[in-house]
Design a protein around this motif. Structure first.
Motif, PDB file in Angstrom:
ATOM      1  N   VAL A 163       0.518  -4.161   3.062  1.00 38.71           N
ATOM      2  CA  VAL A 163       0.038  -2.932   3.686  1.00 38.71           C
ATOM      3  C   VAL A 163       0.326  -1.760   2.756  1.00 38.71           C
ATOM      4  N   GLN A 164      -0.664  -0.889   2.617  1.00 43.52           N
ATOM      5  CA  GLN A 164      -0.516   0.319   1.800  1.00 43.52           C
ATOM      6  C   GLN A 164      -1.158   1.461   2.573  1.00 43.52           C
ATOM      7  N   GLY A 165      -0.519   2.600   2.596  1.00 42.51           N
ATOM      8  CA  GLY A 165      -1.129   3.738   3.283  1.00 42.51           C
ATOM      9  C   GLY A 165      -0.106   4.795   3.616  1.00 42.51           C
ATOM     10  N   TYR A 166      -0.613   5.952   4.064  1.00 41.94           N
ATOM     11  CA  TYR A 166       0.258   7.087   4.352  1.00 41.94           C
ATOM     12  C   TYR A 166       1.318   6.743   5.388  1.00 41.94           C
ATOM     13  N   LEU A 167       1.016   5.815   6.297  1.00 38.43           N
ATOM     14  CA  LEU A 167       1.989   5.439   7.318  1.00 38.43           C
ATOM     15  C   LEU A 167       3.273   4.909   6.681  1.00 38.43           C
ATOM     16  N   VAL A 168       3.127   4.130   5.623  1.00 37.04           N
ATOM     17  CA  VAL A 168       4.296   3.594   4.916  1.00 37.04           C
ATOM     18  C   VAL A 168       4.865   4.675   4.002  1.00 37.04           C
ATOM     19  N   SER A 169       4.039   5.224   3.149  1.00 40.85           N
ATOM     20  CA  SER A 169       4.436   6.326   2.279  1.00 40.85           C
ATOM     21  C   SER A 169       3.218   6.889   1.558  1.00 40.85           C
ATOM     22  N   GLU A 176      -5.699  -1.358   2.702  1.00 39.61           N
ATOM     23  CA  GLU A 176      -5.568  -0.017   2.120  1.00 39.61           C
ATOM     24  C   GLU A 176      -5.719   1.046   3.203  1.00 39.61           C
ATOM     25  N   GLY A 177      -5.056   2.165   3.010  1.00 41.66           N
ATOM     26  CA  GLY A 177      -5.317   3.340   3.848  1.00 41.66           C
ATOM     27  C   GLY A 177      -4.847   3.208   5.278  1.00 41.66           C
ATOM     28  N   VAL A 178      -3.741   2.497   5.491  1.00 42.67           N
ATOM     29  CA  VAL A 178      -3.190   2.360   6.841  1.00 42.67           C
ATOM     30  C   VAL A 178      -2.452   3.657   7.197  1.00 42.67           C
ATOM     31  N   GLU A 179      -2.995   4.354   8.180  1.00 41.28           N
ATOM     32  CA  GLU A 179      -2.431   5.654   8.566  1.00 41.28           C
ATOM     33  C   GLU A 179      -1.788   5.635   9.946  1.00 41.28           C
ATOM     34  N   ASP A 203      -6.181 -12.268  -8.079  1.00 38.48           N
ATOM     35  CA  ASP A 203      -4.903 -12.494  -7.409  1.00 38.48           C
ATOM     36  C   ASP A 203      -4.920 -11.846  -6.035  1.00 38.48           C
ATOM     37  N   THR A 204      -5.603 -10.704  -5.961  1.00 32.97           N
ATOM     38  CA  THR A 204      -5.517  -9.872  -4.766  1.00 32.97           C
ATOM     39  C   THR A 204      -6.871  -9.262  -4.425  1.00 32.97           C
ATOM     40  N   LEU A 205      -7.198  -9.245  -3.136  1.00 29.45           N
ATOM     41  CA  LEU A 205      -8.340  -8.466  -2.658  1.00 29.45           C
ATOM     42  C   LEU A 205      -7.789  -7.285  -1.874  1.00 29.45           C
ATOM     43  N   LYS A 206      -8.196  -6.088  -2.268  1.00 29.18           N
ATOM     44  CA  LYS A 206      -7.769  -4.902  -1.526  1.00 29.18           C
ATOM     45  C   LYS A 206      -8.906  -4.484  -0.591  1.00 29.18           C
ATOM     46  N   ILE A 207      -8.656  -4.641   0.679  1.00 29.13           N
ATOM     47  CA  ILE A 207      -9.683  -4.357   1.682  1.00 29.13           C
ATOM     48  C   ILE A 207      -9.866  -2.850   1.797  1.00 29.13           C
ATOM     49  N   ASP A 208     -11.076  -2.397   1.570  1.00 23.38           N
ATOM     50  CA  ASP A 208     -11.316  -0.956   1.500  1.00 23.38           C
ATOM     51  C   ASP A 208     -10.879  -0.241   2.770  1.00 23.38           C
ATOM     52  N   ARG A 209     -10.378   0.979   2.567  1.00 24.57           N
ATOM     53  CA  ARG A 209      -9.805   1.686   3.706  1.00 24.57           C
ATOM     54  C   ARG A 209     -10.842   2.086   4.750  1.00 24.57           C
TER      55      ARG A 209
END
Ligand code: C2E
Ligand code: MG
Ligand code: MG
Ligand code: MG
Length: 287
Positions: free
Chosen positions: A251-257, A232-235, A193-199
């Motif tokens: 988007v997933q990462g410390y910048l968001v939370s 992943e890992g968007v800072e 369903d989803t590809l998570k692009i490595d940080r």
């Protein structure tokens, strides 16, 4: 039994917290007791829609706070749990807690990491089915994140199990995509369903021109195959702008939370709901 506990204590609480290997054996020895003492719990990190910056999912991440060893990172204790066989119990705890959280997180998908050893245990599909039924959560609300290493041992069997899970109705994501022993053939054999692009790709966007090309290619390929992409890992701002411009879906990462306790996550979500999006993110939406 008493003898084992005694031995375990001698090592776990011994004065010399020295080198890394010593710490590793301390971790292994402390695992079972910690599990029984209820020291493991989940934190949850939001994933937002890249277009709207609205929360669409969370990733459940295991946390362990040991009274003497302190905070032990998953990078340390997950591999220890894999070595000593505890990963199955830990993994089921994660699934159950994640399913319980899903019931409290209206509409959000809850992603859970699954170790290759769990995927390959004989009755994994029925374990998952049992937990979801017991908790009473729709399978589509749960996404299982596996890494490319699930294909290492017996790719054919791993794919068979992924298909069985999919049939159950849970979603399946390929985590840390691009860093493992991936073969593009797997993407043809299984519709993630989803590809998570490595940080590592995301975080080198500023310095390495080829990271841009790699992410762009992954996103286009995923789109052509009907898979969603998560960066992943968007800072930082630069990374966020770049992955949005390349049309990553989430988007997933410390910048968001950062990962948050369930309670803090709910407060964070309430804030998002009321439009109290932090100034920094708001200004990126409306530059
Ligand atoms: P993962 O599944 O790739 O999870 C993402 C990791 O990146 C998490 O580390 C998260 O805290 C961290 N992260 C998120 N955003 C950022 C960011 O902007 N910058 C940086 N530098 N890091 C960020 P964490 O929680 O330490 O977990 C590490 C790994 O441990 C996970 O990687 C996953 O492979 C494993 N893990 C965690 N919980 C579980 C679990 O319940 N079961 C299993 N089998 N593995 C787990
Ligand atoms: Mg993950
Ligand atoms: Mg990952
Ligand atoms: Mg990782």
């Amino acid at each position: 039994d008493a003898k084992r506990v005694g031995r375990g204590r001698a090592v776990v609480y011994g004065p010399a917290l020295g080198d890394a290997s010593r710490r590793l054996s301390q971790i292994e020895l402390a695992l079972r007791g910690a599990f029984k003492a209820g020291q493991f719990h989940l934190h949850f990190q939001p994933k937002v829609d890249a277009k709207t910056m609205r929360p669409v999912a969370v990733e459940a991440l295991m946390r362990w706070n040991h009274p003497k060893l302190g905070t032990v990172a998953p990078g340390e204790f997950i591999s220890a749990a894999e070595r000593c066989g505890m990963i199955h119990e830990l993994g089921q705890l994660a699934l159950r807690e994640a399913a319980l959280a899903a019931k409290q997180l209206d509409g959000l998908v809850v992603a859970v990491n699954v170790s290759p050893l769990q995927l390959m245990e004989s009755d994994f599909t029925s374990i998952v089915a049992g937990i979801l039924k017991e908790v009473g959560v729709e399978p589509a609300r749960i996404e299982l994140e596996v890494t490319e290493s699930v294909m290492l041992d017996d790719a054919r069997e791993a794919l068979r199990r992924l298909h069985a899970l999919r049939e159950l109705g849970v979603r399946v994501a390929l985590d840390d995509f691009g860093t493992g022993y991936s073969s593009l053939a797997y993407l043809r054999s299984f519709p993630f369903d989803t590809l998570k692009i490595d940080r590592s790709f995301v975080q080198s966007l500023g310095e390495q021109a080829n990271s841009h090309a790699i992410i762009d290619t992954i996103v286009q390929m995923a789109r052509a195959l009907g898979m969603r992409t998560v960066a992943e890992g968007v800072e930082g701002d630069i990374e966020l702008a770049a992955v949005r411009a390349m049309h990553c879906d989430e988007v997933q990462g410390y910048l968001v939370s950062r990962p948050l306790s369930l309670g803090s996550l709910k407060s964070w979500l309430d804030g998002q709901h009321e439009g109290l999006i932090t100034d920094s993110i708001d200004s990126r939406l409306h530059p």
